[in-house]
Design an enzyme around this catalytic site. Structure first.
Site, mmCIF file in Angstrom:
data_model
loop_
_atom_site.group_PDB
_atom_site.id
_atom_site.type_symbol
_atom_site.label_atom_id
_atom_site.label_comp_id
_atom_site.label_asym_id
_atom_site.label_seq_id
_atom_site.Cartn_x
_atom_site.Cartn_y
_atom_site.Cartn_z
ATOM 1 N N GLY A 17 0.830 -1.202 0.000
ATOM 2 C CA GLY A 17 0.000 0.000 0.000
ATOM 3 C C GLY A 17 0.861 1.246 0.000
ATOM 4 N N GLY A 19 -0.324 4.302 -0.044
ATOM 5 C CA GLY A 19 -1.190 5.420 0.339
ATOM 6 C C GLY A 19 -0.505 6.224 1.433
ATOM 7 N N PHE A 20 -1.320 6.949 2.220
ATOM 8 C CA PHE A 20 -0.732 7.836 3.227
ATOM 9 C C PHE A 20 0.085 7.062 4.270
ATOM 10 C CE2 PHE A 20 -4.066 10.592 1.584
ATOM 11 C CZ PHE A 20 -3.365 11.781 1.464
ATOM 12 N N GLU A 177 -18.546 18.416 0.510
ATOM 13 C CA GLU A 177 -17.657 19.069 -0.462
ATOM 14 C C GLU A 177 -18.163 18.866 -1.892
ATOM 15 O OE1 GLU A 177 -13.537 19.161 2.126
ATOM 16 O OE2 GLU A 177 -13.936 17.343 1.003
ATOM 17 N N ALA A 322 -6.259 10.888 6.837
ATOM 18 C CA ALA A 322 -4.871 10.823 6.396
ATOM 19 C C ALA A 322 -3.859 11.039 7.525
ATOM 20 C CB ALA A 322 -4.656 11.826 5.267
HETATM 21 C C1 LIG Z 1 -13.049 11.104 -1.206
HETATM 22 C C2 LIG Z 1 -12.209 11.075 0.051
HETATM 23 C C3 LIG Z 1 -11.969 12.254 0.725
HETATM 24 C C4 LIG Z 1 -11.181 12.252 1.870
HETATM 25 N N1 LIG Z 1 -10.936 13.437 2.501
HETATM 26 C C5 LIG Z 1 -10.099 13.470 3.555
HETATM 27 C C6 LIG Z 1 -9.743 14.703 4.155
HETATM 28 O O1 LIG Z 1 -10.221 15.770 3.758
HETATM 29 N N2 LIG Z 1 -8.859 14.682 5.185
HETATM 30 C C7 LIG Z 1 -8.313 13.508 5.633
HETATM 31 O O2 LIG Z 1 -7.488 13.544 6.547
HETATM 32 N N3 LIG Z 1 -8.656 12.330 5.120
HETATM 33 C C8 LIG Z 1 -9.524 12.270 4.078
HETATM 34 N N4 LIG Z 1 -9.869 11.071 3.514
HETATM 35 C C9 LIG Z 1 -9.403 9.828 4.147
HETATM 36 C C10 LIG Z 1 -7.957 9.523 3.796
HETATM 37 O O3 LIG Z 1 -7.763 9.631 2.410
HETATM 38 C C11 LIG Z 1 -7.644 8.111 4.287
HETATM 39 O O4 LIG Z 1 -7.846 8.081 5.680
HETATM 40 C C12 LIG Z 1 -6.213 7.727 3.989
HETATM 41 O O5 LIG Z 1 -6.031 7.672 2.590
HETATM 42 C C13 LIG Z 1 -5.877 6.376 4.602
HETATM 43 O O6 LIG Z 1 -4.561 6.052 4.272
HETATM 44 P P1 LIG Z 1 -4.155 4.518 4.087
HETATM 45 O O7 LIG Z 1 -2.684 4.525 3.853
HETATM 46 O O8 LIG Z 1 -4.715 3.703 5.177
HETATM 47 O O9 LIG Z 1 -4.931 4.047 2.778
HETATM 48 P P2 LIG Z 1 -4.912 4.637 1.313
HETATM 49 O O10 LIG Z 1 -4.366 6.010 1.283
HETATM 50 O O11 LIG Z 1 -6.267 4.389 0.779
HETATM 51 O O12 LIG Z 1 -3.866 3.712 0.555
HETATM 52 C C14 LIG Z 1 -4.081 2.346 0.367
HETATM 53 C C15 LIG Z 1 -3.186 1.879 -0.755
HETATM 54 O O13 LIG Z 1 -3.204 0.477 -0.781
HETATM 55 C C16 LIG Z 1 -3.284 0.036 -2.114
HETATM 56 N N5 LIG Z 1 -3.885 -1.293 -2.105
HETATM 57 C C17 LIG Z 1 -5.113 -1.638 -1.642
HETATM 58 N N6 LIG Z 1 -5.297 -2.970 -1.767
HETATM 59 C C18 LIG Z 1 -4.159 -3.467 -2.315
HETATM 60 C C19 LIG Z 1 -3.747 -4.779 -2.680
HETATM 61 N N7 LIG Z 1 -4.532 -5.844 -2.497
HETATM 62 N N8 LIG Z 1 -2.522 -4.935 -3.243
HETATM 63 C C20 LIG Z 1 -1.710 -3.852 -3.434
HETATM 64 N N9 LIG Z 1 -2.057 -2.607 -3.098
HETATM 65 C C21 LIG Z 1 -3.260 -2.416 -2.539
HETATM 66 C C22 LIG Z 1 -4.144 1.092 -2.787
HETATM 67 O O14 LIG Z 1 -3.926 1.092 -4.192
HETATM 68 C C23 LIG Z 1 -3.667 2.362 -2.102
HETATM 69 O O15 LIG Z 1 -2.594 2.974 -2.801
HETATM 70 C C24 LIG Z 1 -10.652 11.038 2.360
HETATM 71 C C25 LIG Z 1 -10.906 9.850 1.684
HETATM 72 C C26 LIG Z 1 -11.672 9.855 0.539
HETATM 73 C C27 LIG Z 1 -11.944 8.576 -0.204
#
Ligand SMILES: Cc1cc2nc3c(=O)[nH]c(=O)nc-3n(C[C@H](O)[C@H](O)[C@H](O)COP(=O)(O)OP(=O)(O)OC[C@H]3O[C@@H](n4cnc5c(N)ncnc54)[C@H](O)[C@@H]3O)c2cc1C
Length: 431
Positions: A17, A19-20, A177, A322
């Protein structure tokens, strides 16, 4: 719980992952004696908080996403793999990828996030797309813009009204939003460009099952957000759960609203991380981690971000935002570094809430810092500066700032492109 012994060769950390959470863990491990493999199913890191701006034609996709490989170009110890994780063999300590490959690890970090969920009604998804990926955002953008194009051609006034009705389900930050920005698109940006229809007559209806918008915010900020939305012409419907979505209507309470564009901004479901490691999960599929963010019975596996559930020191659930994912990523990286120094004591994760921000249209926002609450134009400026600060790279920051300046001063949204469809005759609710 004691940590596992580290192997004598360079320690292999696999992060799934980008992501953040995953990205922050990899960044925080810079300089540590580890080899990192960062696996993601897509080749870019996505700034999800601004996805709604792509969905509403305000920003381009490349302004909120960056190639993961490029982010780590200066870190030779980081290997990036474009692949989807399909399983974890915790006994053999390796992850299984969709192509059949297996990648061994000494420490594994699962940071695979969440997706939107339909409360058991996945059949609604084709009619009411959610917003989680770039593809979701461009799908929604296509449907919104195509609805206006079809309304311009339509001669049946009832069908034209349905085409100019936009329903958003869920009044959390994303729903608020989206509703505010679609209302401004119809009211400020589009009117001079259409000849037959008056886009200002478009209805934007925000439907929420709870009793107020922005339920996670203090009540006075929720009330302000509702007034601000209504000032933009958004119809706010509270206390009504949606019971049906079809190609041309959404049903809530005893009402059936004819709307050709329905957007889903309610409910999330965690990735399958809990299943991969056979760990307990909550009702939303979120893996229940131990206080140090390890998976029960597996101190060598960490899980962070939206895919887990954990409480803060006060016993409240850590929010799926995030900053929480980033703090968890840093925590896990520091735990790995301390283990490599030979420290064995478990380190509990302590989340610190920095604040909650939501934008309402192009002039207003609400911010809850806990010790201070802000609303209106000042809050919008802080919202804007904070978001530009968190973007990656000077070029993107400048580009987003210029785009926002254009929207503010000229009401122009540069990304009004209908892509991936078959043209203006596409049904807005069928891809
Ligand atoms: C529309 C929207 C608006 C948002 N607005 C805000 C905001 O204003 N402020 C805020 O703080 N938060 C906001 N959030 C929430 C924030 O984006 C999430 O809390 C944050 O992204 C979580 O981070 P993470 O690393 O857990 O997951 P993510 O950032 O979702 O990253 C997960 C990663 O894992 C990868 N992945 C998933 N499954 C697999 C797999 N099986 N194999 C390989 N890779 C995989 C994905 O491709 C992705 O890159 C928002 C979310 C959304 C959807």
């Amino acid at each position: 719980m004691k940590s596992p012994p580290c192997s004598s060769a360079r320690h292999r950390v696999v992060i799934v992952g980008g992501g953040f959470g995953g990205l922050e863990a990899a960044k925080e491990l810079a300089g540590a004696p580890v080899d990192i493999t960062l696996i993601d199913q897509r080749n870019y890191h996505l700034f999800q908080p601004l996805l709604y701006q792509v969905a509403t034609a305000s920003l381009a996709t490349s302004e909120i996403a960056w190639p993961i490989r490029a982010i780590f170009r200066g870190r030779p110890e980081v290997r990036t793999l474009l692949a989807t994780l399909v399983g974890v063999d915790a006994g053999a300590r390796r992850v299984q990828l969709d192509g059949g490959d297996a990648v061994p690890y000494d420490t594994l970090i699962l940071a695979t996030g969440a997706r939107h969920a339909y409360f058991g009604h996945s059949e609604w998804e084709p009619f009411a797309p959610g917003l989680k990926t770039i593809e979701d955002a461009t799908t929604i953008r296509r449907r919104i813009l195509t609805a206006f194009e079809r309304a311009e051609l339509e001669t049946d006034s009832r069908l034209q009204t349905a085409l100019l009705t936009f329903a958003i389900v869920g009044a959390g930050p994303t729903g608020v939003e989206l509703a505010g920005t679609i209302a401004e698109l119809a009211r400020d940006t589009l009117p001079p460009d259409f000849r037959r229809i008056d886009t200002r007559k478009a209805r934007v209806v925000l439907i929420e099952a709870g009793l107020r918008v922005l339920p996670g915010y203090p009540e006075d900020l929720s009330a302000y957000a509702q007034r601000a939305l209504e000032g933009l012409g958004v119809e706010v419907v509270l206390g009504n759960a949606v019971t049906e979505c079809t190609a041309d209507r959404v049903v809530y309470g005893d009402r059936s609203l004819k709307a050709k564009t329905v957007i889903w901004a309610a409910g999330v479901r965690a990735s399958a991380a809990a299943e991969w490691v056979s760990a307990p999960a909550d009702d939303n599929g979120r893996l229940v981690v131990l206080p140090d963010l390890t998976v029960p019975s597996h101190p060598e596996i960490f899980a962070i971000g939206d895919t887990v559930t954990i409480a803060d020191p006060g016993g409240n659930p850590v929010p799926g935002i995030a900053p929480a994912a980033k703090q968890a990523g840093r925590h896990v990286a520091n735990t790995i570094k301390s283990r490599l120094r030979g420290e064995t004591a478990s380190r509990a994760f302590r989340y610190k809430h920095a604040g909650s921000l939501a934008q309402i249209g192009k002039h207003r926002a609400v911010i809850d810092f806990g010790f201070i609450k802000l609303r209106g134009a000042l809050a919008w400026w802080i919202w804007g500066i904070a978001h530009i600060y968190f973007l990656i790279g000077l070029r993107t920051r400048l580009s987003v700032a210029i785009n926002w300046l254009w929207i503010h001063t000229r009401n122009q949204r540069s990304s009004r492109l209908i892509t991936q469809g078959r043209g203006h005759r596409d049904h807005p609710t069928a891809d």
